[in-house]
Design an enzyme around this catalytic site. Structure first.
Site, PDB file in Angstrom:
ATOM      1  N   ASN A   1       6.569  -6.111  -0.346  1.00  0.00           N
ATOM      2  CA  ASN A   1       5.738  -5.038   0.208  1.00  0.00           C
ATOM      3  C   ASN A   1       4.771  -5.601   1.246  1.00  0.00           C
ATOM      4  O   ASN A   1       4.293  -6.721   1.113  1.00  0.00           O
ATOM      5  CB  ASN A   1       4.969  -4.340  -0.911  1.00  0.00           C
ATOM      6  CG  ASN A   1       5.904  -3.746  -1.948  1.00  0.00           C
ATOM      7  OD1 ASN A   1       7.067  -3.491  -1.641  1.00  0.00           O
ATOM      8  ND2 ASN A   1       5.418  -3.544  -3.153  1.00  0.00           N
TER       9      ASN A   1
ATOM     10  N   ASP B   1       2.020  -3.804   2.154  1.00  0.00           N
ATOM     11  CA  ASP B   1       0.857  -2.913   2.073  1.00  0.00           C
ATOM     12  C   ASP B   1      -0.408  -3.582   1.533  1.00  0.00           C
ATOM     13  O   ASP B   1      -1.467  -2.979   1.527  1.00  0.00           O
ATOM     14  CB  ASP B   1       1.200  -1.682   1.218  1.00  0.00           C
ATOM     15  CG  ASP B   1       1.795  -2.068  -0.145  1.00  0.00           C
ATOM     16  OD1 ASP B   1       1.346  -3.082  -0.747  1.00  0.00           O
ATOM     17  OD2 ASP B   1       2.709  -1.354  -0.615  1.00  0.00           O
TER      18      ASP B   1
ATOM     19  N   HIS C   1       7.487 -10.463   3.449  1.00  0.00           N
ATOM     20  CA  HIS C   1       7.825  -9.755   4.689  1.00  0.00           C
ATOM     21  C   HIS C   1       6.607  -9.498   5.574  1.00  0.00           C
ATOM     22  O   HIS C   1       6.654  -8.630   6.446  1.00  0.00           O
ATOM     23  CB  HIS C   1       8.530  -8.431   4.358  1.00  0.00           C
ATOM     24  CG  HIS C   1       9.864  -8.629   3.696  1.00  0.00           C
ATOM     25  ND1 HIS C   1      10.496  -7.652   2.969  1.00  0.00           N
ATOM     26  CD2 HIS C   1      10.671  -9.715   3.642  1.00  0.00           C
ATOM     27  CE1 HIS C   1      11.646  -8.126   2.503  1.00  0.00           C
ATOM     28  NE2 HIS C   1      11.766  -9.375   2.884  1.00  0.00           N
TER      29      HIS C   1
ATOM     30  N   CYS D   1       0.502 -11.289  18.514  1.00  0.00           N
ATOM     31  CA  CYS D   1       1.026 -11.357  19.882  1.00  0.00           C
ATOM     32  C   CYS D   1       2.195 -12.338  19.885  1.00  0.00           C
ATOM     33  O   CYS D   1       2.027 -13.483  19.498  1.00  0.00           O
ATOM     34  CB  CYS D   1      -0.063 -11.825  20.842  1.00  0.00           C
ATOM     35  SG  CYS D   1       0.561 -12.161  22.501  1.00  0.00           S
TER      36      CYS D   1
ATOM     37  N   CYS E   1      -1.656  -7.426  23.970  1.00  0.00           N
ATOM     38  CA  CYS E   1      -2.572  -8.437  23.432  1.00  0.00           C
ATOM     39  C   CYS E   1      -3.949  -8.340  24.081  1.00  0.00           C
ATOM     40  O   CYS E   1      -4.062  -8.300  25.307  1.00  0.00           O
ATOM     41  CB  CYS E   1      -1.982  -9.830  23.637  1.00  0.00           C
ATOM     42  SG  CYS E   1      -3.056 -11.162  23.052  1.00  0.00           S
TER      43      CYS E   1
ATOM     44  N   SER F   1      15.354  -2.792  -5.756  1.00  0.00           N
ATOM     45  CA  SER F   1      16.802  -2.776  -5.962  1.00  0.00           C
ATOM     46  C   SER F   1      17.441  -4.041  -5.396  1.00  0.00           C
ATOM     47  O   SER F   1      18.641  -4.227  -5.509  1.00  0.00           O
ATOM     48  CB  SER F   1      17.403  -1.527  -5.312  1.00  0.00           C
ATOM     49  OG  SER F   1      17.018  -1.453  -3.960  1.00  0.00           O
TER      50      SER F   1
ATOM     51  N   CYS G   1       7.574   1.012 -13.949  1.00  0.00           N
ATOM     52  CA  CYS G   1       6.953  -0.320 -13.871  1.00  0.00           C
ATOM     53  C   CYS G   1       5.543  -0.315 -14.444  1.00  0.00           C
ATOM     54  O   CYS G   1       5.158  -1.225 -15.179  1.00  0.00           O
ATOM     55  CB  CYS G   1       6.837  -0.789 -12.422  1.00  0.00           C
ATOM     56  SG  CYS G   1       8.362  -0.804 -11.524  1.00  0.00           S
TER      57      CYS G   1
HETATM   58 ZN   LIG Z   1      -1.455 -12.870  23.481  1.00  0.00          ZN
END
Ligand SMILES: [Zn+2]
Length: 299
Positions: free
Chosen positions: A124, A126, A141, A149, A200, A242, A284
């Site tokens: 996750n 989050d 992830h 940037c 950026c 899963s 869960c």
């Molecule tokens: Zn930059």
């Protein structure tokens, strides 16, 4: 993640439909197993954030519920893809920013305090585990509360980028959307043509959320850190996923190859069902809460 995650998902669904699945056991059996195998590496996925109002990608049978996610290559190559991403993400981000950890996040953090969960690896993005007070978390992830940037490597907060988006895209404020997974939202049509994308703040380079898109891969250093932690664990506990993407499924393969038992709490099928020692087919949050209440603190 793998170079062809969607193809893999279809393959896995075909496997699942052929009946590779195990029956569930009661939470008491899970508790007894954890007492005997107390150093646990936990691996969590979208199913755990569902009750915090963040939708999951797939239903209980692993079928995609909403739009296909953004592909890394398309995001880098096409301005129109970035317009679509930032428009949808602009509308979807507040849902993630305001989300609160639920019973599952809190129970896992207590299992860390009690000395059972040694490391938590999450798919996750989050940051709800950290909000719940969990200390040792590997964000497999990436994290959606940061923007990076790709030209100069500068990171900035999503809150600052959100402010920029708001100031430059007033036309989006009137549009109503439905929240989708990973801070995404359903939004289509002409409104995207006027979308101003951020660049950026330092070098004007190309910005992307500090997450691993589909079609990209997790840093080798992060993968090796997980292997290292896993090789020191007594068991791998899979919660609320899963395991359809290879980036997380590979840890089950590693566990199997190294005789580390795999436990699972998930309401639906998983790609690793034929590799599991124990599976609790249940919610869960309530299952983990039961574990917290039943397990003694470790010295
Ligand atoms: Zn930059």
């Amino acid at each position: 993640m793998s170079a062809d995650p969607l193809g893999q998902v279809q393959f896995v669904q075909a496997q699942l439909q052929s009946g590779v699945a195990v029956g569930g056991v009661g939470v008491e059996e899970l508790q007894a197993f954890v007492e005997e195998h107390p150093r646990v590496l936990a691996l969590s996925g979208a199913g755990i954030s569902q009750h915090s109002g963040i939708p999951t990608y797939r239903d209980a049978a692993g079928v995609w519920k909403s739009n296909k996610p953004i592909q890394h290559g398309e995001f880098i190559l096409h301005h129109a893809t970035r317009q679509r991403y930032w428009a949808r993400s602009y509308k979807g981000w507040p849902n993630v920013a305001n989300a609160r950890p639920n019973a599952a996040h809190i129970a896992l953090s207590k299992l860390e305090d009690l000395g059972y969960v040694q490391t938590l690896v999450t798919q996750n993005i989050d940051r709800l585990h950290q909000k719940a007070g969990h200390r040792k978390v590997i964000d497999l992830h990436g994290r959606l509360d940061q923007v990076i940037c790709i030209d100069c490597g500068e990171t900035m907060t999503r809150a600052d980028v959100q402010n920029w988006l708001a100031q430059n895209n007033a036309h989006l404020d009137e549009i109503k959307v439905t929240a989708a997974p990973d801070g995404d939202a359903q939004i289509e049509g002409e409104v995207l043509n006027d979308m101003q994308v951020p660049s950026c703040f330092r070098c004007s380079g190309l910005l992307k959320p500090n997450v691993v898109f589909y079609g990209s891969s997790v840093d080798k250093e992060i993968v090796n850190a997980v292997y290292d932690q896993l090789s020191q664990a007594d068991a791998l506990l899979v919660v609320g996923t899963s395991l359809m993407v290879f980036s997380s499924f590979r840890f089950c393969k590693f566990a199997q190859e190294n005789d580390i038992p795999i436990l699972c709490i998930n309401e639906g099928l998983t790609r690793a069902d034929d590799m599991l020692r124990l599976k609790v087919l249940a919610d869960c949050g309530s299952t983990l809460q039961h574990l917290v209440q039943a397990l003694p603190a470790r010295g």
